[in-house]
Design an enzyme around this catalytic site. Structure first.
Site, short mmCIF file in Angstrom:
data_model
loop_
_atom_site.label_atom_id
_atom_site.label_comp_id
_atom_site.label_asym_id
_atom_site.label_seq_id
_atom_site.Cartn_x
_atom_site.Cartn_y
_atom_site.Cartn_z
CB CYS A 189 -0.77 0.19 1.52
SG CYS A 189 -0.32 -0.61 2.91
CG HIS A 205 2.85 -1.23 11.76
ND1 HIS A 205 4.31 -2.37 11.79
CD2 HIS A 205 1.61 -2.33 11.53
CE1 HIS A 205 4.01 -3.02 10.96
NE2 HIS A 205 2.62 -3.01 10.53
CD GLU A 251 -2.11 1.27 13.12
OE1 GLU A 251 -3.38 2.13 12.71
OE2 GLU A 251 -2.22 0.60 12.24
CB THR A 284 -4.91 2.01 9.84
OG1 THR A 284 -3.39 1.49 9.93
CG2 THR A 284 -4.67 3.65 10.54
CB SER A 336 1.38 -9.10 8.13
OG SER A 336 0.17 -8.14 7.63
#
Length: 284
Positions: free
Chosen positions: A12, A74, A126, A162, A218
């Site tokens: 991304c 993160h 994160e 997110t 992940s």
């Protein structure tokens, strides 16, 4: 055997940016010690390549006394960032801009007197970073079931990790609404995550087998695998091509391939080529 690769598989924007920043630092570091604070992204293969380029992942700031520290995609806790500043380290902040925005929402909600609810996984870096920006009460909620146990509050502010699914955020919000006199919700879910999950759902319904590529650590890749498995039980989460099993493709006519936002293109290409070889052997 037909192999279909999802259009949005792989890096991304935030991950691509962080990786570029890290390798740029690797090229110019010279004799300066350069490291990342925690893995730059959740891809062991990418972390290994960075180490080979001279940029080591270090989990504790106490082990870094000088040089350059790269903040992972993160993000880190507010205290860690302040410690890096106090140590006069050169800071390269590769925090994803979407994560940065979520941190800002947590801080502003807390300053405005809201009890903050962070929708996410408590042990994810994160989320650990997000909650550190709250100055008042903060709750980490993984699901609607957990939200049901929250007590009533005067003002509730809600943000999401997110990589959360929109469905999970909505279900938590629905549980929280009756518990607050005033509730504010910020949709902090990254568009890339939502698009990948939507694509994966469509693809999983069209194939006989789904391969999901990405680090086992992940969060967004694990969620992709979960989304696919709900629709296609013949779903497999792998990190690299060598983990493919020819038995997975017995009596399979169509294979779908997708990858998490931390998965580099070269890993996806290796998996795709390996499946092509398996398909050729089946035909022969």
């Amino acid at each position: 055997m037909e192999i279909i690769l999802a259009k949005q598989a792989g890096f991304c924007f935030g991950v691509k940016r962080a990786i570029q920043m890290a390798f740029d630092e690797a090229e110019k570091k010279g004799n300066v010690t350069t490291c990342t604070l925690g893995p730059i992204i959740h891809s062991p293969q990418v972390v290994k390549r960075l180490e080979e380029a001279g940029v080591e992942a270090v989990n504790d700031l106490k082990k870094i006394n000088d040089g350059t520290v790269i903040i992972r995609s993160h993000g880190v806790t507010e205290a860690e960032l302040e410690e890096a500043v106090d140590k006069k380290l050169t800071i390269v902040d590769a925090t994803c801009p979407f994560v940065k925005k979520a941190q800002e929402y947590v801080k502003s909600l807390s300053e405005d007197g809201y009890d903050v609810v962070v929708v996410g996984d408590a042990d994810h870096p994160e989320v650990e970073g997000l909650v550190s920006y709250a100055k008042g009460k903060v709750y980490i909620i993984a699901s609607a079931e957990e939200a049901a146990h929250l007590k009533n509050m005067k003002k509730i502010g809600i943000v999401a990790q997110t990589t959360q699914s929109m469905e999970n955020l909505k279900s938590v919000v629905a549980e929280c609404l009756p518990k607050g006199s005033e509730t504010r919700v910020f949709d902090t879910i990254c568009d890339a995550t939502a698009i990948r999950q939507k694509e994966a759902r469509i693809l999983a319904e069209q194939v006989d087998c789904m391969i999901v590529i990405g680090g086992y650590n992940s969060a967004n890749t694990k969620r992709l695998a979960e989304v696919c498995k709900e629709l296609q039980p013949n779903t497999y989460h792998i990190e690299y091509a060598g983990q493919l099993d020819v038995n997975w493709f017995m009596n399979v006519k169509r294979v779908g391939v997708t990858a998490g936002a931390s998965t580099p293109k070269w890993l996806i290409d290796e998996v795709f080529k390996r499946i092509q070889r398996i398909a050729k052997n089946k035909k022969d």
